[in-house]
Write a protein that holds these residues in place. Structure first.
Motif, PDB file in Angstrom:
ATOM      1  N   ALA A   9      50.769  55.327-114.729  1.00 25.53           N
ATOM      2  CA  ALA A   9      51.808  56.259-115.199  1.00 25.53           C
ATOM      3  C   ALA A   9      52.259  57.161-114.050  1.00 25.53           C
ATOM      4  O   ALA A   9      53.453  57.445-113.901  1.00 25.53           O
ATOM      5  CB  ALA A   9      51.297  57.085-116.369  1.00 25.53           C
ATOM      6  N   ARG A  10      51.317  57.588-113.220  1.00 25.23           N
ATOM      7  CA  ARG A  10      51.648  58.416-112.056  1.00 25.23           C
ATOM      8  C   ARG A  10      52.464  57.623-111.032  1.00 25.23           C
ATOM      9  O   ARG A  10      53.429  58.128-110.457  1.00 25.23           O
ATOM     10  CB  ARG A  10      50.357  58.945-111.435  1.00 25.23           C
ATOM     11  N   PHE A  22      52.578  55.869-103.475  1.00 25.61           N
ATOM     12  CA  PHE A  22      51.152  56.153-103.399  1.00 25.61           C
ATOM     13  C   PHE A  22      50.932  57.380-102.531  1.00 25.61           C
ATOM     14  O   PHE A  22      51.333  57.407-101.374  1.00 25.61           O
ATOM     15  CB  PHE A  22      50.395  54.966-102.800  1.00 25.61           C
ATOM     16  N   GLU A  23      50.289  58.375-103.084  1.00 24.89           N
ATOM     17  CA  GLU A  23      49.909  59.563-102.329  1.00 24.89           C
ATOM     18  C   GLU A  23      48.542  59.312-101.696  1.00 24.89           C
ATOM     19  O   GLU A  23      47.726  58.580-102.261  1.00 24.89           O
ATOM     20  CB  GLU A  23      49.819  60.771-103.258  1.00 24.89           C
ATOM     21  N   ALA A  56      53.585  51.163 -95.811  1.00 30.01           N
ATOM     22  CA  ALA A  56      54.538  51.555 -96.858  1.00 30.01           C
ATOM     23  C   ALA A  56      55.649  52.427 -96.290  1.00 30.01           C
ATOM     24  O   ALA A  56      56.824  52.257 -96.639  1.00 30.01           O
ATOM     25  CB  ALA A  56      53.805  52.279 -97.987  1.00 30.01           C
ATOM     26  N   ALA A  57      55.313  53.351 -95.390  1.00 26.01           N
ATOM     27  CA  ALA A  57      56.333  54.222 -94.783  1.00 26.01           C
ATOM     28  C   ALA A  57      57.313  53.399 -93.954  1.00 26.01           C
ATOM     29  O   ALA A  57      58.530  53.616 -94.007  1.00 26.01           O
ATOM     30  CB  ALA A  57      55.670  55.301 -93.930  1.00 26.01           C
ATOM     31  N   ALA A  58      56.807  52.432 -93.203  1.00 26.39           N
ATOM     32  CA  ALA A  58      57.681  51.569 -92.406  1.00 26.39           C
ATOM     33  C   ALA A  58      58.591  50.751 -93.315  1.00 26.39           C
ATOM     34  O   ALA A  58      59.776  50.559 -93.018  1.00 26.39           O
ATOM     35  CB  ALA A  58      56.848  50.656 -91.510  1.00 26.39           C
ATOM     36  N   GLY A  59      58.058  50.281 -94.436  1.00 27.39           N
ATOM     37  CA  GLY A  59      58.864  49.509 -95.377  1.00 27.39           C
ATOM     38  C   GLY A  59      59.987  50.325 -95.983  1.00 27.39           C
ATOM     39  O   GLY A  59      61.113  49.834 -96.136  1.00 27.39           O
ATOM     40  N   ARG A 116      40.517  57.148-108.008  1.00 28.70           N
ATOM     41  CA  ARG A 116      41.280  56.636-106.859  1.00 28.70           C
ATOM     42  C   ARG A 116      41.457  55.121-106.957  1.00 28.70           C
ATOM     43  O   ARG A 116      40.582  54.413-107.448  1.00 28.70           O
ATOM     44  CB  ARG A 116      40.584  56.977-105.553  1.00 28.70           C
ATOM     45  N   ILE A 117      42.586  54.671-106.443  1.00 31.99           N
ATOM     46  CA  ILE A 117      42.881  53.240-106.439  1.00 31.99           C
ATOM     47  C   ILE A 117      42.011  52.571-105.380  1.00 31.99           C
ATOM     48  O   ILE A 117      42.051  52.933-104.206  1.00 31.99           O
ATOM     49  CB  ILE A 117      44.368  52.991-106.139  1.00 31.99           C
TER      50      ILE A 117
END
Length: 136
Positions: A9-10, A22-23, A56-59, A116-117
Motif C-alpha cells: 500500500a505504501r 522505495f525509500e 532505480a534513480a538512474a532509471g 523492511r522489504i
C-alpha cells in the motif's frame, strides 16, 4: 511492524505521488530485487539497498515517468506470512514526450518482521513497456 500488504500500500502511494517508489528505510540492507524478464542489457538481479537505490534513480533519470494510476490491484496471500503476490497495472506518461500507456505487473514481495522489504521479484513485459514509452 508493517505487513506485506501494508508495505505494498505504501509502494502504491509512492507510485501515485510520483515520488521514489522505495525509500531507503523500506529496504533491508541486504535486499534482493529481481526482474526475471528484464530488457536486454538490463540487470535481472540486484543485491543490496544502495545498489538498488542507485539503479532505480538512474532509471528514473533515463525514462522520466509520471505515474497516473496504479489500478486492478489484486493481492494474493500465501502460506508464508512474510510473502504476498501482487498483480497490478501501472498507467504512466513519459514526461518528455507526453506519451501515455499502461503495463501489467506481478510482484512477489517478502517483508521481514522488522517491516523492511527483503525481496522484491517483479515480472513485467518489456515489450509492452517499450511500446508504451516509445516515440510518437
Amino acid at each position: 511492524m508493517s505487513t506485506p500488504t501494508e508495505v505494498f500500500a505504501r509502494i502504491r502511494e509512492h507510485f501515485l505521488a510520483n515520488t521514489p517508489v522505495f525509500e531507503p528505510d523500506q529496504l533491508a540492507e541486504d535486499v534482493v530485487v529481481e526482474m526475471p524478464f528484464a530488457a536486454p542489457g538490463r540487470p535481472n538481479r540486484i543485491e543490496g539497498r544502495r545498489e538498488f537505490l542507485d539503479f532505480a534513480a538512474a532509471g528514473r533519470a533515463e525514462l522520466p515517468l509520471r505515474f497516473d494510476d496504479c489500478r486492478n490491484v489484486v493481492i494474493h496471500e500465501t502460506t508464508d506470512p512474510e510473502v504476498i503476490v501482487v498483480e497490478y497495472e501501472l498507467v504512466a506518461t513519459v514526461t518528455t514526450t507526453g506519451r501515455s500507456g499502461s503495463a501489467q505487473f506481478i510482484a512477489v514481495l517478502r517483508v521481514r518482521d522488522d517491516g523492511r522489504i527483503a525481496h522484491w521479484r517483479e515480472y513485467q513485459n518489456p515489450a509492452a513497456l517499450a511500446l508504451a514509452a516509445g516515440p510518437d
